[in-house]
Write a protein that holds these residues in place. Structure first.
Motif, PDB file in Angstrom:
ATOM      1  N   ILE A   1      -6.864   1.568  -6.570  1.00 27.72           N
ATOM      2  CA  ILE A   1      -7.095   2.690  -5.658  1.00 27.72           C
ATOM      3  C   ILE A   1      -8.109   2.293  -4.590  1.00 27.72           C
ATOM      4  O   ILE A   1      -9.145   1.727  -4.885  1.00 27.72           O
ATOM      5  CB  ILE A   1      -7.611   3.928  -6.423  1.00 27.72           C
ATOM      6  N   ARG A   2      -7.741   2.585  -3.363  1.00 31.58           N
ATOM      7  CA  ARG A   2      -8.638   2.266  -2.244  1.00 31.58           C
ATOM      8  C   ARG A   2      -9.631   3.407  -2.068  1.00 31.58           C
ATOM      9  O   ARG A   2      -9.238   4.567  -1.990  1.00 31.58           O
ATOM     10  CB  ARG A   2      -7.831   2.117  -0.947  1.00 31.58           C
ATOM     11  N   ASP A   3     -10.896   3.041  -1.959  1.00 35.94           N
ATOM     12  CA  ASP A   3     -11.923   4.063  -1.757  1.00 35.94           C
ATOM     13  C   ASP A   3     -11.677   4.794  -0.446  1.00 35.94           C
ATOM     14  O   ASP A   3     -11.324   4.186   0.554  1.00 35.94           O
ATOM     15  CB  ASP A   3     -13.302   3.405  -1.697  1.00 35.94           C
TER      16      ASP A   3
ATOM     17  N   THR B   1      -9.457   6.491   1.029  1.00 36.92           N
ATOM     18  CA  THR B   1      -8.143   6.892   1.549  1.00 36.92           C
ATOM     19  C   THR B   1      -7.231   7.435   0.476  1.00 36.92           C
ATOM     20  O   THR B   1      -6.332   8.211   0.773  1.00 36.92           O
ATOM     21  CB  THR B   1      -7.425   5.706   2.199  1.00 36.92           C
ATOM     22  N   GLY B   2      -7.403   7.032  -0.743  1.00 37.37           N
ATOM     23  CA  GLY B   2      -6.501   7.445  -1.795  1.00 37.37           C
ATOM     24  C   GLY B   2      -5.252   6.597  -1.881  1.00 37.37           C
ATOM     25  O   GLY B   2      -4.445   6.741  -2.794  1.00 37.37           O
ATOM     26  N   PHE B   3      -5.059   5.710  -0.923  1.00 37.55           N
ATOM     27  CA  PHE B   3      -3.937   4.781  -0.977  1.00 37.55           C
ATOM     28  C   PHE B   3      -4.094   3.870  -2.187  1.00 37.55           C
ATOM     29  O   PHE B   3      -5.209   3.572  -2.610  1.00 37.55           O
ATOM     30  CB  PHE B   3      -3.905   3.906   0.275  1.00 37.55           C
ATOM     31  N   VAL B   4      -2.989   3.423  -2.729  1.00 37.61           N
ATOM     32  CA  VAL B   4      -3.056   2.493  -3.853  1.00 37.61           C
ATOM     33  C   VAL B   4      -2.316   1.201  -3.495  1.00 37.61           C
ATOM     34  O   VAL B   4      -1.229   1.239  -2.911  1.00 37.61           O
ATOM     35  CB  VAL B   4      -2.438   3.120  -5.123  1.00 37.61           C
TER      36      VAL B   4
ATOM     37  N   GLN C   1       0.855  -1.191   0.000  1.00 35.80           N
ATOM     38  CA  GLN C   1       0.000   0.000   0.000  1.00 35.80           C
ATOM     39  C   GLN C   1       0.879   1.226   0.000  1.00 35.80           C
ATOM     40  O   GLN C   1       1.792   1.339   0.811  1.00 35.80           O
ATOM     41  CB  GLN C   1      -0.853   0.003   1.256  1.00 35.80           C
TER      42      GLN C   1
ATOM     43  N   HIS D   1       1.113   5.540  -0.142  1.00 35.71           N
ATOM     44  CA  HIS D   1       0.442   6.832   0.009  1.00 35.71           C
ATOM     45  C   HIS D   1       0.609   7.625  -1.299  1.00 35.71           C
ATOM     46  O   HIS D   1       1.663   7.542  -1.938  1.00 35.71           O
ATOM     47  CB  HIS D   1       1.084   7.588   1.172  1.00 35.71           C
ATOM     48  N   PRO D   2      -0.392   8.398  -1.669  1.00 30.79           N
ATOM     49  CA  PRO D   2      -0.313   9.116  -2.950  1.00 30.79           C
ATOM     50  C   PRO D   2       0.909  10.032  -3.075  1.00 30.79           C
ATOM     51  O   PRO D   2       1.374  10.312  -4.184  1.00 30.79           O
ATOM     52  CB  PRO D   2      -1.597   9.947  -2.977  1.00 30.79           C
ATOM     53  N   ARG D   3       1.470  10.490  -1.934  1.00 29.45           N
ATOM     54  CA  ARG D   3       2.602  11.422  -2.054  1.00 29.45           C
ATOM     55  C   ARG D   3       3.821  10.762  -2.697  1.00 29.45           C
ATOM     56  O   ARG D   3       4.735  11.442  -3.116  1.00 29.45           O
ATOM     57  CB  ARG D   3       2.953  12.018  -0.695  1.00 29.45           C
TER      58      ARG D   3
END
Ligand SMILES: [Mg+2]
Ligand SMILES: [Zn+2]
Lengths: 176, 451
Positions: free
Chosen positions: A59-61, A63-66, A12, A14-16
């Motif tokens: 993409i996780r609903d 949270t934006g985590f992928v 997983q 984080h988008p950053r």
């Protein structure tokens, strides 16, 4: 025993971390996550040696985590019953001695030390043969046989024996 | 099942399928319980395929074995031999466990029986029989080296520690006087920032440990927690010569608020204990040498209800050559030499508790005491102490009396003592004598007139 195997893990992120360095970020996170951990099945993950394949991210609903499925090659270490290992003695006492082989902690009880070796207390506790020719003390290197293993999430425990042919001290720290 | 050794050597396996097969069989025969996986979130089609193929492979192997067993007599015989061998292994008495495996046969053991020796390794347990076996071999080894066991308390016995925030203004000068942690063997006052403490070693402690180590195998046994105990051991024994894997903390004991010799791998007849807290050793009072409390810091004076200045506040300290540790070292030497040189019995039959009792009983031998108007609650313990030290305690005056113990010069018995030229001493004379194992000069314990 060491094995070179392919494992898979869902990572997983984080988008950053997205962008040009996505792959590098994934790989370094993977190394941080798995190297040095154990599993009952595969043993201790020594090092990640390569990436086979990184699957499509999901993409996780909310949270934006992928989540990326990552297939990677790694070297694992797992001791087996009957295996011969070389280990370094870490502590000697009247119950026997403890030794380490990488992440593995091994206990050799005095039941499994040859009968002609006796415990000597003192500043540097040790097991010595009656003629003094062989001595096991802290930092000695020994060859031992595994007779029991237990693999936890972070630790591997073994019971070892040196009561057999060709087992025992292979390097005495006092003679170096 | 001996499949593990029959399978193609996994050393040369390059594909993880082979590895998984190998593992499945190896693990199935050893420990079906271990399924704790790290990557358990995997729910991929690929993985399913993988598992499927493994299952098929295993199935194949099993069917081959089955046919072999049914067709060839040889295999059946072999199986029988294997069964016999495994019966032999089962005979193991499982003397203890390391990581829940038997230390002798490697078998996985259930349950948590036996005593945990966590001060040696957190996952090491031994059964009572094994402990007594080790104790008797230990005894032989000790006696051969002319040694006994010595259990040492930390706080108020070998040292005194305080939280940094508990230092009062009069002790502030200490913060600039602490010794370097670079080479602790030279210092005695240490500031340990990481555990927010200041520790003062008792005067004479280094000589004490050095001398005692020639006569004893030494253990530390403290009611402090493990990290603290190890930190203190580092200060007392920077070279790791004395306490190597013999530091026992409250985390390692088997009973709350009690210290016990059950985790010690030494026989009780060969153990001496130094501690300032008698109540911690309810079951082992005969092994105990009670220490005078070392209260260097004001916080520990307060803890024990003393309303006086601490040694630190007075910028003073216990005497190095005449302090408690120096005195007790003499007692230890005496007990040790009697045990090994004077007793007639067979070595194995000797009991250090008996020797200690005898040495104690000579301290006040020849003294005949009478107590005069001592607080009721204090009397029984003073009387018992005196008797253990060999004094005779009378209730009425007679010519044989040598000492009158009182807190008031005005009582009839006190006046009699002065008139007859007998010693008139304060009860503290008995307490001090008890701590130092030596009759104290009576003139230091004169009873003062009440104002
Ligand atoms: Mg204490
Ligand atoms: Zn066993």
């Amino acid at each position: 025993m060491f094995f070179h195997i392919v494992l898979e893990r869902n990572m997983q992120l984080h988008p950053r971390y997205f962008g040009r360095n996505l792959r590098d970020n994934l790989v370094s996170k993977l190394m941080k996550d798995v190297e040095g951990t154990c599993s009952g099945r595969h043993g201790f993950v020594v090092a990640v040696t390569g990436i086979e394949n990184i699957g499509k991210g999901l993409i996780r609903d909310g949270t934006g985590f992928v989540t990326f499925p990552v297939k990677y090659q790694c070297v694992v270490f797992r001791p087996f019953k009957g295996e011969i290992l070389e280990a370094v003695v870490t502590m000697v006492n009247k119950m026997g001695f403890f030794a380490e082989a990488g992440p593995v902690q091994i206990f050799v009880s005095n039941h499994l030390i040859p009968d002609d070796m006796e415990f000597q207390s003192g500043d540097i506790p040790n097991y010595t043969t009656s003629d003094g020719s062989v001595k096991i003390q802290k930092d000695s290197e020994v060859r031992l046989k595994i007779i029991g293993t237990r693999v936890d999430a972070t630790e591997i425990f073994c019971i070892g024996t040196i009561k057999d042919d060709f087992l025992g001290v292979i390097n005495d720290p006092t003679t170096v | 099942m001996s499949f593990a050794t029959d399978s193609p050597s996994p050393l040369h396996s390059s594909s993880s399928d082979d590895f998984a097969t190998f593992l499945d069989t190896a693990l199935d025969s050893n420990s079906p319980s271990h399924q704790d996986e790290i990557q358990n979130q995997d729910d991929d089609d690929d993985d399913d395929d993988n598992a499927q193929s493994v299952r098929i492979k295993r199935h194949k192997v099993e069917s081959i074995e089955e046919t072999e067993a049914s067709t060839s007599e040889g295999t059946v015989k072999q199986n029988l031999v294997v069964a016999e061998e495994s019966v032999e292994v089962d005979v193991c008495s499982h003397p203890g466990s390391f990581g829940n495996m038997c230390i002798r046969c490697g078998q996985k053991l259930d349950g948590e029986s036996g005593v945990t020796l966590s001060y040696i390794h957190k996952d090491l347990r031994l059964h009572d029989q094994e402990i007594s076996r080790l104790r008797s071999t230990d005894m032989k080894d000790l006696l051969r080296h002319k040694k006994l066991n010595l259990v040492l308390d930390l706080d108020h016995t070998l040292l005194n520690s305080t939280m940094l925030m508990d230092l009062n203004s009069e002790e502030g000068h200490l913060t600039t006087e602490t010794d370097s942690l670079e080479d602790v063997s030279k210092g005695s006052l240490f500031k340990l920032h990481h555990i927010h403490m200041m520790t003062k070693l008792r005067p004479f402690v280094r000589t004490f440990l050095k001398e005692a180590s020639k006569m004893f195998e030494m253990y530390i046994y403290t009611m402090g927690d493990r990290p603290y105990a190890l930190e203190m051991a580092k200060l007392l024994d920077p070279g790791g010569e004395y306490f190597n894997s013999k530091v026992i903390s409250r985390d390692d004991g088997t009973q709350k608020h009690q210290k016990g010799l059950d985790v010690l791998l030494g026989q009780e007849s060969a153990v001496l204990i130094l501690d300032d807290t008698e109540n911690a050793w309810m079951k082992h009072k005969d092994n105990l040498i009670l220490m005078e409390r070392y209260n260097f810091f004001a916080s520990s004076c307060r803890q024990f209800g003393f309303n006086c200045k601490s040694l630190a506040e007075l910028k003073s300290d216990e005497s190095e050559p005449d302090g408690a540790l120096a005195k007790i070292l003499e007692v230890l030497k005496q007990v040790h030499s009697r045990f090994f040189d004077e007793l007639q019995e067979d070595l194995a039959g000797r009991d250090v508790r008996q020797v200690l009792k005898t040495v104690r009983s000579e301290v006040l031998s020849g003294c005949v005491l009478v107590f005069s108007r001592i607080v009721h609650s204090a009397l029984p313990s003073l009387r018992k102490m005196s008797q253990q030290m060999g004094a005779i305690c009378l209730t009425e005056l007679d010519p044989s009396v040598t000492h009158v113990v009182a807190t008031d010069v005005g009582t009839e018995k006190s006046r009699w003592a002065v008139k007859e030229g007998k010693f008139l001493v304060h009860p503290r004379w008995i307490e001090a004598t008890n701590y130092f194992w030596e009759k104290q000069p009576e003139e230091n314990f004169i009873v003062k007139k009440k104002e």
